[in-house]
Design an enzyme around this catalytic site. Structure first.
Site, short mmCIF file in Angstrom:
data_model
loop_
_atom_site.label_atom_id
_atom_site.label_comp_id
_atom_site.label_asym_id
_atom_site.label_seq_id
_atom_site.Cartn_x
_atom_site.Cartn_y
_atom_site.Cartn_z
N GLU A 1 12.73 -3.65 11.21
CA GLU A 1 12.25 -2.54 10.37
C GLU A 1 11.12 -1.83 11.10
O GLU A 1 10.04 -2.41 11.26
CB GLU A 1 11.75 -3.13 9.04
CG GLU A 1 11.35 -2.09 8.03
CD GLU A 1 10.69 -2.68 6.78
OE1 GLU A 1 9.99 -3.69 6.87
OE2 GLU A 1 10.87 -2.08 5.71
N LYS B 1 -2.70 -7.24 -8.27
CA LYS B 1 -3.51 -7.25 -7.06
C LYS B 1 -2.90 -6.26 -6.07
O LYS B 1 -1.88 -6.54 -5.44
CB LYS B 1 -3.58 -8.64 -6.41
CG LYS B 1 -4.72 -8.68 -5.39
CD LYS B 1 -4.50 -9.59 -4.22
CE LYS B 1 -3.51 -9.11 -3.23
NZ LYS B 1 -3.89 -7.88 -2.50
N GLU C 1 10.58 -8.15 -3.73
CA GLU C 1 11.12 -6.87 -3.23
C GLU C 1 10.59 -6.70 -1.81
O GLU C 1 9.41 -6.42 -1.62
CB GLU C 1 10.65 -5.71 -4.11
CG GLU C 1 11.10 -5.78 -5.56
CD GLU C 1 12.57 -5.45 -5.74
OE1 GLU C 1 13.20 -4.94 -4.79
OE2 GLU C 1 13.09 -5.70 -6.84
N LEU C 2 11.47 -6.89 -0.82
CA LEU C 2 10.99 -6.97 0.57
C LEU C 2 11.47 -5.79 1.41
O LEU C 2 11.90 -4.78 0.87
CB LEU C 2 11.41 -8.33 1.16
CG LEU C 2 11.11 -9.53 0.23
CD1 LEU C 2 11.52 -10.84 0.88
CD2 LEU C 2 9.67 -9.57 -0.20
N GLY D 1 6.48 -6.44 -0.77
CA GLY D 1 5.78 -6.45 0.52
C GLY D 1 6.69 -6.94 1.62
O GLY D 1 7.92 -6.90 1.50
N CYS E 1 10.16 1.27 2.29
CA CYS E 1 11.13 0.17 2.39
C CYS E 1 12.56 0.70 2.51
O CYS E 1 13.36 0.17 3.25
CB CYS E 1 11.00 -0.76 1.19
SG CYS E 1 11.25 0.06 -0.40
N TRP F 1 0.81 -1.22 0.00
CA TRP F 1 0.00 0.00 0.00
C TRP F 1 0.85 1.27 0.00
O TRP F 1 0.36 2.35 -0.29
CB TRP F 1 -0.89 0.01 1.26
CG TRP F 1 -0.07 0.13 2.50
CD1 TRP F 1 0.42 -0.88 3.26
CD2 TRP F 1 0.42 1.34 3.07
NE1 TRP F 1 1.19 -0.39 4.27
CE2 TRP F 1 1.21 0.98 4.16
CE3 TRP F 1 0.27 2.69 2.76
CZ2 TRP F 1 1.84 1.92 4.95
CZ3 TRP F 1 0.92 3.63 3.54
CH2 TRP F 1 1.69 3.24 4.63
N ASN F 2 2.15 1.18 0.36
CA ASN F 2 2.86 2.41 0.73
C ASN F 2 3.31 3.29 -0.43
O ASN F 2 3.47 4.49 -0.28
CB ASN F 2 4.04 2.10 1.66
CG ASN F 2 5.11 1.28 0.99
OD1 ASN F 2 4.86 0.57 0.02
ND2 ASN F 2 6.32 1.38 1.49
P1 NAD Z 1 2.28 -7.02 2.98
O1 NAD Z 1 3.33 -8.05 2.85
O2 NAD Z 1 1.38 -7.05 4.15
O3 NAD Z 1 1.30 -7.06 1.70
C1 NAD Z 1 1.82 -6.98 0.38
C2 NAD Z 1 0.79 -7.53 -0.59
O4 NAD Z 1 0.68 -8.95 -0.43
C3 NAD Z 1 -0.63 -6.99 -0.40
O5 NAD Z 1 -1.21 -6.78 -1.67
C4 NAD Z 1 -1.33 -8.13 0.33
O6 NAD Z 1 -2.73 -8.13 0.16
C5 NAD Z 1 -0.69 -9.32 -0.36
N1 NAD Z 1 -0.80 -10.60 0.36
C6 NAD Z 1 -0.97 -10.82 1.68
N2 NAD Z 1 -0.95 -12.16 1.93
C7 NAD Z 1 -0.77 -12.78 0.74
C8 NAD Z 1 -0.67 -14.14 0.34
N3 NAD Z 1 -0.74 -15.15 1.22
N4 NAD Z 1 -0.48 -14.43 -0.97
C9 NAD Z 1 -0.37 -13.43 -1.88
N5 NAD Z 1 -0.47 -12.12 -1.56
C10 NAD Z 1 -0.67 -11.80 -0.26
O7 NAD Z 1 3.05 -5.61 2.88
P2 NAD Z 1 2.52 -4.13 3.16
O8 NAD Z 1 2.22 -3.96 4.61
O9 NAD Z 1 1.46 -3.77 2.19
O10 NAD Z 1 3.86 -3.32 2.80
C11 NAD Z 1 4.88 -3.11 3.73
C12 NAD Z 1 6.10 -3.98 3.47
O11 NAD Z 1 6.50 -3.89 2.11
C13 NAD Z 1 7.30 -3.51 4.27
O12 NAD Z 1 8.01 -4.61 4.79
C14 NAD Z 1 8.14 -2.76 3.23
O13 NAD Z 1 9.51 -2.66 3.55
C15 NAD Z 1 7.89 -3.60 2.02
N6 NAD Z 1 8.20 -2.83 0.80
C16 NAD Z 1 9.29 -3.18 0.02
C17 NAD Z 1 9.60 -2.43 -1.11
C18 NAD Z 1 10.78 -2.77 -2.00
O14 NAD Z 1 10.86 -2.25 -3.11
N7 NAD Z 1 11.71 -3.62 -1.55
C19 NAD Z 1 8.80 -1.33 -1.44
C20 NAD Z 1 7.71 -1.02 -0.62
C21 NAD Z 1 7.41 -1.78 0.48
#
Ligand code: NAD
Length: 480
Positions: free
Chosen positions: A365, A157, A228-229, A208, A263, A133-134
C-alpha cells in the site's frame, strides 16, 4: 505540566496548529470507569429517545462546520473543501443512523407451531474507538454513531497526527448527550493500548494499519473487534472502458484525493494492452485539469502535502526505487503558484509506468501520491492479478457494459467493488464497507454497520413445553 500532543501544519511545518493533553493510564482508567457507570442508564433509554438525542447532537456540531473544516485542513494537510465535505458527510451519516437504528435494533418475535422466539439486540457496554488521522471525523463517527444508537457508551482515541478537530467534534456531541456517554482520550500507542486492554471495554472498533491492528488484536484478547485496515485497491479497466475526460478526471482523483493517503484509494491501475497509449494520454490530460498541488487552504488546490516528513520520505523512496528498477515517473498536474513547496511535506504526484508486478509500489500500500500503471491481456489475466494481493479492501471495474462489470466484480476478492468510479465518489450510506483477506473484518456503513454494535440474543419457549404442549423426552433434540 502534563504531556501534550502538539500538531504542526504539514503544509507550513513551523506553524503550530494546536495541542491536546496526553491521557495517561490513570486517566484512561477513570474515563472508561465513568463510561461504564453510564452504560446502564444509556442502554435503558429506548432506541427512539437515543436517536432523537443523536439528532440534537448533530445540530450542536452543524454551526461549527466551517471553523472545524479549517482546523482539520491545518492539522492534516487535507484540502479545505474535502475537510468541509467530510464533516458534512459525517453529520449526514449520524442522522442516517438516527433514522435507521430503531428499526435495525428492534426486537423481533415469532410465535408459531415450533414455539415462541424473541430476538433482542443488546449493547455491549463500553466501546473503544481507535481511529487514524486520514479521515478522522467520518472514521470516528462511523463508530460513535452506531455504537451510541445501539445503547453502548463510547471512548474515542483519535490519532495524535490529527486529534484537534476530532476532540472538538466529540466534545460538541458529548455536550448534547447525557453525562459520560461519550468521551475522548489522547495519545499514541500507550493510550491506545491502555484503552483497548481495559477490562471494562467490551468492544474495540479500530481503523488503521495492519501492524497496529496486530497489537490491538493482541491487547483486545477475547474482546470482540472490528478491524478496518489498509487496502491495495486494483482498478480494472476493461477493453470497452470509457476513457473520455469526465471518467478520467474521476479516476485521477480516486488515486490522488488526500494525496493518495486513503485506505480505498485507487492504488494499482490495469489498462488493456491495446489501449495503453490512449490511456496514458487521456490520464495525463485529466490530471492536468484536476490536480493542483498546494496549500490546502488556497483556492483551487486539490491536493495538499502528505502527513509527515517520514511519509514524504517513504513515498519518495518508493518512486525512486521503481525508477531505479527501470520504471518511469510521469509528472502529473500543476503546482499552485502561491505555494512555497519547500515549507511543507509536499510530494509531487506521479504516474509510474514500466514497473513490474513484483515492484514494491505494486505489492504494498503506497499510501501516497503515486500510482503504478500496468497492462493486462484480458479478463482472466486481470482478475488473477487483481486477486494476487494479500489485501482485499476495495477494487473497481470500468466498462461500458454494466452487466459485464458486475460479472467481473463478483470474481474479485474485495469487500467493496466500485463500478465506473472508485474511492469516495462510489460510497453509499446504505452500502456496507470493510475488508476481506488481510484488510480486516467487520463492517461499517449500512445496516450491517449498525448491527455491528448490538449482540443478538434469543429468548425461546419450545412449543412442547408451553402450557398445553405435547411435552418431549428430557434428552430429545429439536426437529425444527
Ligand atoms: P496507525 O495504525 O498508525 O494508527 C491508527 C490508530 O491506532 C492511531 O490512533 C494510533 O495512535 C493508534 N495506535 C497505535 N498503536 C497502538 C496500539 N499499540 N494500541 C492501540 N492503538 C494504537 O494508522 P494511521 O497511519 O493513522 O492510518 C493509516 C492506515 O489506516 C493505512 O494503512 C490505511 O489504509 C488505514 N485505513 C483504513 C481504513 C478502512 O476503513 N479500512 C480507513 C482509513 C485508513
Amino acid at each position: 505540566m502534563s504531556e501534550r500532543v502538539s500538531r504542526y501544519n504539514p503544509a507550513r511545518v513551523r506553524e503550530l496548529v494546536g495541542s491536546v493533553p496526553v491521557s495517561g493510564a490513570e486517566q484512561v482508567d477513570a474515563v472508561v470507569g465513568a463510561a461504564d457507570a453510564a452504560r446502564h442508564g444509556w442502554a435503558g433509554t429506548g432506541p427512539l429517545e437515543r436517536a432523537a438525542l443523536l439528532r440534537t447532537a448533530a445540530e450542536a456540531v452543524e454551526p461549527q462546520l466551517d471553523t472545524l473544516a479549517e482546523l482539520l485542513a491545518r492539522e492534516s494537510g487535507k484540502v479545505r473543501g474535502d475537510c468541509r465535505g467530510e464533516l458534512g458527510f459525517a453529520l449526514t451519516y449520524l442522522r442516517w443512523v438516527a433514522d435507521r437504528a430503531p428499526a435495525v435494533l428492534a426486537d423481533t418475535e415469532t410465535d408459531d407451531a415450533a414455539g415462541r422466539l424473541l430476538l433482542t439486540r443488546r449493547p455491549y457496554g463500553v466501546v473503544a474507538a481507535i481511529t487514524p488521522w486520514n479521515a478522522p471525523i467520518i472514521l470516528s463517527l462511523l463508530k460513535i454513531a452506531p455504537a451510541l444508537a445501539a445503547g453502548n457508551t463510547v471512548v474515542v482515541k483519535p490519532s495524535p497526527l490529527a486529534p484537534l478537530a476530532v476532540d472538538r467534534v466529540v466534545r460538541l456531541l458529548a455536550g448534547a448527550l447525557p453525562t459520560d456517554v461519550l468521551h475522548v482520550v489522547h495519545g499514541d500507542a500507550a493510550a491506545g493500548a491502555a484503552l483497548v486492554g481495559h477490562p471494562l471495554v467490551r468492544k474495540v472498533a479500530f481503523t488503521g494499519g495492519e501492524q497496529t491492528a496486530r497489537a490491538v488484536a493482541a491487547a483486545a484478547g477475547t474482546t470482540p473487534t472490528v478491524l478496518e485496515l489498509g487496502g491495495n485497491d486494483p482498478v480494472l479497466l476493461l477493453d470497452d472502458a470509457d476513457l473520455s475526460p469526465e471518467p478520467m478526471r474521476r479516476l485521477v482523483m480516486a488515486s490522488f484525493a488526500t494525496s493518495g493517503q486513503v485506505c480505498m484509494a485507487a492504488k494499482r491501475l490495469y489498462v488493456p494492452r491495446a489501449r495503453y497509449d490512449e490511456f496514458v494520454d487521456a490520464y495525463l490530460r485529466a490530471a492536468e485539469e484536476v490536480l493542483c498541488l498546494g496549500d490546502p487552504l488556497a483556492e483551487g488546490v486539490s491536493m495538499g502535502p502528505v502527513i509527515t516528513a517520514e511519509a514524504a520520505a517513504r513515498v519518495t523512496a518508493l518512486v525512486d526505487g521503481a525508477v531505479a528498477r527501470g520504471g518511469t515517473a510521469l509528472a502529473l498536474g500543476r503546482v499552485h503558484p502561491g505555494t512555497e513547496l519547500s515549507g511543507g511535506h509536499f510530494v509531487a504526484p506521479t504516474l509510474l509506468v514500466g514497473v513490474g508486478d513484483d515492484d514494491p509500489v505494486v505489492v504494498s500500500e503506497q499510501f501516497g501520491p503515486t500510482v503504478p500503471l500496468l497492462v493486462h491481456d484480458g479478463e482472466d489475466d486481470l482478475v488473477a492479478r487483481a486477486n494476487a494481493d494479500e489485501l482485499g479492501l476495495g477494487a473497481s471495474v470500468w466498462s461500458a457494459d454494466e452487466e459485464r462489470a458486475f460479472r467481473v466484480a463478483k470474481r474479485l476478492e474485495a469487500g467493496f467493488v466500485f463500478v465506473n468510479t472508485h474511492n469516495r465518489t462510489g460510497m453509499a450510506l446504505r452500502a456496507p464497507f470493510g475488508g476481506v483477506k488481510r484488510s480486516g473484518h467487520g463492517r461499517e456503513y449500512g445496516e450491517a454497520g449498525i448491527a455491528e454494535y448490538a449482540q443478538l440474543c434469543s429468548v425461546h419457549a419450545p412449543a412442547a413445553f408451553r402450557p398445553g404442549g405435547q411435552g418431549a423426552s428430557a434428552t430429545a433434540y429439536p426437529t425444527a
